[in-house]
Enzyme design. Structure first.
Site, PDB file in Angstrom:
ATOM      1  N   ASN A  88      20.258  73.350  25.813  1.00  0.00           N
ATOM      2  CA  ASN A  88      19.264  74.057  26.887  1.00  0.00           C
ATOM      3  C   ASN A  88      18.967  73.072  27.922  1.00  0.00           C
ATOM      4  O   ASN A  88      19.787  72.070  28.226  1.00  0.00           O
ATOM      5  CB  ASN A  88      18.408  74.973  26.040  1.00  0.00           C
ATOM      6  CG  ASN A  88      17.811  76.146  26.702  1.00  0.00           C
ATOM      7  OD1 ASN A  88      17.875  76.342  28.147  1.00  0.00           O
ATOM      8  ND2 ASN A  88      17.823  77.068  25.869  1.00  0.00           N
ATOM      9  N   ARG A  89      17.996  73.391  28.559  1.00  0.00           N
ATOM     10  CA  ARG A  89      17.545  72.726  29.777  1.00  0.00           C
ATOM     11  C   ARG A  89      16.588  71.425  29.572  1.00  0.00           C
ATOM     12  O   ARG A  89      15.487  71.481  28.460  1.00  0.00           O
ATOM     13  CB  ARG A  89      17.165  73.738  30.657  1.00  0.00           C
ATOM     14  CG  ARG A  89      18.187  74.710  31.176  1.00  0.00           C
ATOM     15  CD  ARG A  89      17.471  75.886  31.872  1.00  0.00           C
ATOM     16  NE  ARG A  89      18.543  76.650  32.301  1.00  0.00           N
ATOM     17  CZ  ARG A  89      19.114  77.596  31.666  1.00  0.00           C
ATOM     18  NH1 ARG A  89      18.956  77.717  30.205  1.00  0.00           N
ATOM     19  NH2 ARG A  89      20.136  78.193  32.133  1.00  0.00           N
ATOM     20  N   HIS A 193      26.715  77.381  20.244  1.00  0.00           N
ATOM     21  CA  HIS A 193      26.528  78.299  21.300  1.00  0.00           C
ATOM     22  C   HIS A 193      27.868  79.482  21.273  1.00  0.00           C
ATOM     23  O   HIS A 193      28.900  79.313  21.799  1.00  0.00           O
ATOM     24  CB  HIS A 193      26.893  77.552  22.439  1.00  0.00           C
ATOM     25  CG  HIS A 193      26.509  77.982  23.688  1.00  0.00           C
ATOM     26  ND1 HIS A 193      27.235  79.349  24.351  1.00  0.00           N
ATOM     27  CD2 HIS A 193      25.480  78.024  24.660  1.00  0.00           C
ATOM     28  CE1 HIS A 193      26.529  79.303  25.696  1.00  0.00           C
ATOM     29  NE2 HIS A 193      25.493  78.674  25.785  1.00  0.00           N
ATOM     30  N   ASP A 268      18.487  85.703  29.665  1.00  0.00           N
ATOM     31  CA  ASP A 268      18.539  84.295  29.314  1.00  0.00           C
ATOM     32  C   ASP A 268      17.349  83.656  28.948  1.00  0.00           C
ATOM     33  O   ASP A 268      16.787  82.805  30.057  1.00  0.00           O
ATOM     34  CB  ASP A 268      19.516  83.706  30.684  1.00  0.00           C
ATOM     35  CG  ASP A 268      19.963  82.267  30.238  1.00  0.00           C
ATOM     36  OD1 ASP A 268      20.080  81.841  28.945  1.00  0.00           O
ATOM     37  OD2 ASP A 268      20.368  81.696  31.163  1.00  0.00           O
ATOM     38  N   GLU A 335      21.775  81.740  20.346  1.00  0.00           N
ATOM     39  CA  GLU A 335      21.630  80.222  20.139  1.00  0.00           C
ATOM     40  C   GLU A 335      20.617  79.923  19.106  1.00  0.00           C
ATOM     41  O   GLU A 335      19.352  79.850  20.093  1.00  0.00           O
ATOM     42  CB  GLU A 335      21.814  79.716  21.239  1.00  0.00           C
ATOM     43  CG  GLU A 335      22.817  80.018  22.414  1.00  0.00           C
ATOM     44  CD  GLU A 335      22.732  79.882  23.922  1.00  0.00           C
ATOM     45  OE1 GLU A 335      21.962  78.599  24.226  1.00  0.00           O
ATOM     46  OE2 GLU A 335      22.788  80.384  24.787  1.00  0.00           O
TER      47      GLU A 335
END
Length: 372
Positions: A88-89, A193, A268, A335
């Site tokens: 992820n981020r 993923h 998302d 995920e």
């Protein structure tokens, strides 16, 4: 030609296939209920065949006919690998140890990971674990274990050694487990993923809006315009995020305009599970068309659900390609992972820093069945 022979002989000397890291390993359950294919690159699943309500096998995950596209596809959709070192981020691609809310001046405990999605680092950097060459350390007819050594790649501190084991078993069960050790303090947060389409693009169905989704979660992580946590949570009741009871993914579709970003329609987002889902069903997905259902159990505390707004990739032949493409809403990624960017959100009190004496574990089980 000489160089090719030298490389081939080197691979053989290491016990590696000449097709490595795109060597295909096929696993099949003894009862024929499930067959999965993997490649060493990213410890990636490339096909997953399960039976529909008519007894016919369908490949329910996205992918390529040519698996080298896992590396070369410039769109890099991240089809079904192990994602790390940090999934992820990461805000501004920066974190410090100990973790802090605000960026710290550069110093020995401040780390910068390359940005690869606007102002954030996504899925571990430019070449995360999904784009690394893993090696097989053991294999049977029903199980394969891959190993990866991350030697401070992408600017993360210390070395991490990871083992990913994929297993299929009777009753339509796929299980993936990852175990990792670190040589010094470092963040680790992984996911698998997988992009699902349980109709496998048959029966005239080309998207997942009619799939049913249920998630054992009453809150999602609130994010800013860069999909980075604000530190707050959104209670799902009365919102398009509410999948505590099953809903068709497209049931409140008009309410999802701009939900996943400006100009983006769909989901998302990261849902935080209400319970320990290790021995429960955390997420379920099924299709009335194929009758295929998957129930997911996991030891992870959260799940990112992505309805593939950004897809634009030629389909594999079994899905009607290559003249047709996987495009927006063709699939859903579910995920299983930790709290999104917790390494920059200390107010949550979530510890994602691992070190000698504190090893990392990730496990998810996918149980397939059919509905009428």
């Amino acid at each position: 030609m000489l160089l090719h022979l030298v490389v081939l002989n080197s691979l053989l000397a290491l016990g590696l296939s000449s097709s490595w890291p795109f060597d295909v390993t096929t696993l099949s359950a003894p009862d024929g209920s499930i067959t999965a294919k993997f490649v060493s690159f990213g410890a990636t699943m490339t096909e997953l065949w399960v039976k529909d309500k008519y007894g016919k096998a369908r490949d329910v995950v996205l992918g390529y006919d040519d698996n080298t596209r896992l590396l070369t596809d410039p769109d890099h959709p991240v089809f079904n690998p192990i994602v790390g070192r940090y999934a992820n981020r990461i805000k501004n691609g920066t974190f410090s140890i100990p973790i802090t809310k605000d960026p710290q001046p550069d110093g020995p405990n401040v780390y910068h990971i390359p940005l690869n999605s606007g102002e954030v680092t996504l899925h571990g950097g430019i070449y995360g674990w999904d784009r690394r060459n893993w090696t097989i350390v053991s294999k049977t007819q029903t199980s394969v274990t891959y190993k990866h050594i991350d030697a401070a790649d992408e600017g993360f501190p210390g070395n991490v050694t990871a083992y990913a084991t994929h297993t299929v078993s009777d009753g339509g069960i796929l299980k993936t487990e990852v175990y990792a050790t670190a040589t010094q303090e470092t963040p680790i947060m992984l996911t698998q993923h997988i992009y699902w389409n349980l109709d496998a693009f048959q029966d005239g169905v080309n998207d997942i809006l009619g799939h049913h989704l249920q998630v054992d979660s009453s809150k999602v992580i609130a994010v800013d315009s860069n999909a980075i946590p604000t530190g707050d949570f959104i209670q799902v009741e009365g919102t398009p995020f509410d999948f505590t009871k099953e809903q068709e993914i497209g049931a409140r579709w008009n309410d999802t305009v701009n939900l996943c970003g400006s100009g983006c329609q769909g989901y998302d987002h990261a849902w935080v599970y209400d319970n320990d889902e290790s021995n429960r069903i955390g997420s379920s997905l099924w299709s009335d068309i194929s009758g295929i259902r998957v129930d997911i159990s996991t030891d992870q505390p959260a799940v990112q659900v992505y309805t593939s707004f950004g897809l634009n990739t030629p389909r594999k032949t079994v899905h009607g390609g290559p003249s047709l493409t996987y495009d927006r809403w063709s699939a859903i990624a579910i995920e299983q992972e930790g709290y999104l960017d917790a390494i920059n959100t200390p107010e949550w009190g979530v510890d994602q820093i691992y070190h000698p004496g504190r090893d990392y574990k990730w496990s998810s089980t996918y149980k397939f069945s059919t509905t009428e």
